[in-house]
Design a protein around this motif. Structure first.
Motif, PDB file in Angstrom:
ATOM      1  N   LEU A 173     -33.450  27.542   4.435  1.00 25.40           N
ATOM      2  CA  LEU A 173     -32.640  28.227   3.426  1.00 25.40           C
ATOM      3  C   LEU A 173     -31.168  27.827   3.545  1.00 25.40           C
ATOM      4  O   LEU A 173     -30.483  27.660   2.523  1.00 25.40           O
ATOM      5  CB  LEU A 173     -32.791  29.743   3.572  1.00 25.40           C
ATOM      6  CG  LEU A 173     -34.127  30.341   3.129  1.00 25.40           C
ATOM      7  CD1 LEU A 173     -34.159  31.829   3.439  1.00 25.40           C
ATOM      8  CD2 LEU A 173     -34.362  30.105   1.639  1.00 25.40           C
ATOM      9  N   ARG A 190     -35.189  34.698  -7.657  1.00 26.69           N
ATOM     10  CA  ARG A 190     -35.948  33.669  -6.938  1.00 26.69           C
ATOM     11  C   ARG A 190     -36.619  34.253  -5.702  1.00 26.69           C
ATOM     12  O   ARG A 190     -37.765  33.902  -5.376  1.00 26.69           O
ATOM     13  CB  ARG A 190     -35.027  32.522  -6.534  1.00 26.69           C
ATOM     14  CG  ARG A 190     -34.614  31.627  -7.662  1.00 26.69           C
ATOM     15  CD  ARG A 190     -34.094  30.292  -7.149  1.00 26.69           C
ATOM     16  NE  ARG A 190     -32.931  30.462  -6.281  1.00 26.69           N
ATOM     17  CZ  ARG A 190     -31.678  30.426  -6.695  1.00 26.69           C
ATOM     18  NH1 ARG A 190     -31.416  30.242  -7.980  1.00 26.69           N
ATOM     19  NH2 ARG A 190     -30.680  30.547  -5.853  1.00 26.69           N
ATOM     20  N   THR A 191     -35.924  35.149  -5.004  1.00 28.13           N
ATOM     21  CA  THR A 191     -36.501  35.768  -3.810  1.00 28.13           C
ATOM     22  C   THR A 191     -37.710  36.621  -4.165  1.00 28.13           C
ATOM     23  O   THR A 191     -38.733  36.598  -3.456  1.00 28.13           O
ATOM     24  CB  THR A 191     -35.439  36.611  -3.101  1.00 28.13           C
ATOM     25  OG1 THR A 191     -34.302  35.792  -2.795  1.00 28.13           O
ATOM     26  CG2 THR A 191     -35.987  37.198  -1.812  1.00 28.13           C
ATOM     27  N   VAL A 200     -30.410  34.475  -7.404  1.00 30.02           N
ATOM     28  CA  VAL A 200     -30.933  34.413  -6.037  1.00 30.02           C
ATOM     29  C   VAL A 200     -31.945  35.531  -5.801  1.00 30.02           C
ATOM     30  O   VAL A 200     -33.011  35.329  -5.201  1.00 30.02           O
ATOM     31  CB  VAL A 200     -29.774  34.489  -5.033  1.00 30.02           C
ATOM     32  CG1 VAL A 200     -30.308  34.617  -3.615  1.00 30.02           C
ATOM     33  CG2 VAL A 200     -28.890  33.257  -5.146  1.00 30.02           C
ATOM     34  N   VAL A 201     -31.619  36.738  -6.278  1.00 30.78           N
ATOM     35  CA  VAL A 201     -32.534  37.876  -6.105  1.00 30.78           C
ATOM     36  C   VAL A 201     -33.845  37.625  -6.843  1.00 30.78           C
ATOM     37  O   VAL A 201     -34.940  37.894  -6.319  1.00 30.78           O
ATOM     38  CB  VAL A 201     -31.863  39.171  -6.597  1.00 30.78           C
ATOM     39  CG1 VAL A 201     -32.853  40.324  -6.598  1.00 30.78           C
ATOM     40  CG2 VAL A 201     -30.671  39.514  -5.710  1.00 30.78           C
ATOM     41  N   SER A 208     -40.624  34.304  -5.003  1.00 31.98           N
ATOM     42  CA  SER A 208     -41.151  33.693  -3.772  1.00 31.98           C
ATOM     43  C   SER A 208     -41.940  34.706  -2.962  1.00 31.98           C
ATOM     44  O   SER A 208     -43.007  34.381  -2.411  1.00 31.98           O
ATOM     45  CB  SER A 208     -39.996  33.128  -2.934  1.00 31.98           C
ATOM     46  OG  SER A 208     -39.263  32.164  -3.655  1.00 31.98           O
ATOM     47  N   GLY A 209     -41.435  35.939  -2.869  1.00 32.13           N
ATOM     48  CA  GLY A 209     -42.179  36.976  -2.160  1.00 32.13           C
ATOM     49  C   GLY A 209     -43.517  37.271  -2.801  1.00 32.13           C
ATOM     50  O   GLY A 209     -44.513  37.533  -2.099  1.00 32.13           O
TER      51      GLY A 209
END
Length: 383
Positions: free
Chosen positions: A328, A359-360, A356-357, A363-364
């Motif tokens: 990261l 994308r997170t 960013v949030v 991904s989660g």
């Protein structure tokens, strides 16, 4: 002296990477020395000593993998250091050797401290509970601990040297990575996942428990069948290899249709980062799935827990999490120019933070699907 001069310019992340590498090397050295101590205390030796050494391979492999991921992030994060070395006349090969030497030195320091503690405890300090683990009462061959502990820095150094590409060690020479996945890159994991699921269903059919000879699993995990174990291995590898493509598809899904600026930034960013983030996130999800499955089995079968596998699982999880953090940091450094250009064009900082949030979260979700499926298949195969 050269590495001491480099250490003077360490930042927080550099120091943390060095300390984590040294700590991981120290833990693996402790496993190796414990195997040596038990081999000296056990007069039978033979297969038991070999089994203890084999238990040291998973943490050694995890440390080597973490060392490789962390070493690859050095040229991207410390471009000023690489530029200075290049100006001083160092070529790509020498820079790779310096990075690998730094990683090997960290593991060597950790292994050396563990050896020192091992020798101190053998000097009639440890109690009877640790006598068998340390091989007390038996003369310690000088070459045995040195040979075993040399594996730690050598393995980590070779992994670091192999992970850093020659073009990445020279300023301005990085190669653009493709964002897509070829047909073979997609067909292989899908085929493995389907074959593994089919084998798992065959192993779970009524009356399958009486077929064949059961396989006794280590770490007090009971027994399973050949079909169930083979099916889980195939499906776990398939789902792990499928993590990167799923991240790319999730990014394209975010940018589908007429996306808002938030969705467009998040989707394009996730698509571009899928190849880099796929491998460390897949390993982290696989390790978490195995740990959660083991804990669930131990809770259902009181008295089956074992301390050594629990410590090894903690080390593997730590190395996987450290590798994700290093990757990261590498991705953040690579995208710093894009973020600065967007801010100059008038983009709001909260827009970048929201991307960013988002994308997170995506991904989660992908990791929850792959890791949850891996854990469910593993739990279904245990008896």
């Amino acid at each position: 002296m050269f590495y001491l001069r480099l250490a003077r310019g360490y930042r927080v992340l550099d120091l943390g990477r060095w300390l984590l590498t040294a700590l991981a090397g120290a833990v693996v050295a402790a496993f190796l020395l414990r195997a040596l101590g038990r081999a000296m205390s056990d007069p039978a030796g033979g297969s038991a000593a070999l089994a203890r050494l084999l238990w040291c391979l998973p943490p050694l492999a995890s440390v080597a993998w973490f060392a490789g991921v962390a070493a690859r992030a050095v040229p991207a994060r410390r471009a000023d250091r690489i530029t200075g070395l290049t100006t001083a006349g160092a070529g790509a090969g020498r820079i790779r050797a310096l990075i690998a030497g730094e990683v090997a030195l960290a593991c060597g320091v950790g292994a050396g401290l563990t050896l020192l503690l091992f020798l101190v405890l053998r000097n009639d300090i440890a109690g009877p509970a640790l006598a068998d683990e340390l091989g007390m009462g038996v003369a310690l061959p000088a070459a045995a601990p040195v040979t075993l502990l040399a594996l730690v820095p050598i393995t980590a150094g070779l992994a670091a040297a192999g992970a850093v590409r020659p073009t990445e060690t020279l300023p301005g020479r990085t190669r653009p990575e493709p964002t897509g996945f070829g047909p073979w890159r997609l067909a292989l994991p899908i085929g493995l996942a389907v074959i593994g699921l089919a084998l798992e269903l065959i192993a779970l059919r009524p009356g399958a428990a009486a077929d064949g000879r059961p396989i006794h699993l280590p770490a007090g995990l009971g027994t399973t069948s050949t079909a169930a174990l083979g099916g889980w291995l195939a499906s776990a590898v398939g789902l792990a290899l499928l993590t990167g493509p799923l991240l790319g598809w999730a990014g394209r899904l975010l940018a589908l249709g007429r996306p808002t600026p938030l969705r467009l930034l998040a989707g394009r960013g996730l698509t571009a980062q899928a190849r880099r983030l796929g491998a460390p996130l897949a390993v982290l999800a696989l390790a978490l799935a195995m740990v959660l499955t083991t804990i669930r089995y131990w809770l259902g079968e009181p008295g089956s827990a074992d301390v050594l596998p629990a410590i090894e699982a903690g080390l593997v999880l730590g190395c996987a999490a450290g590798a994700v953090i290093a990757r990261l940091a590498e991705v953040r450094t690579a995208r710093r120019g894009v973020a600065e250009a967007l801010l100059r064009l008038g983009a709001a900082p909260r827009l970048l933070f929201g991307a960013v949030v988002l994308r997170t979260l995506m991904s989660g979700t992908v990791l929850l699907v792959t890791g949850g499926a891996t854990a469910a298949l593993a739990a279904a195969g245990l008896r």
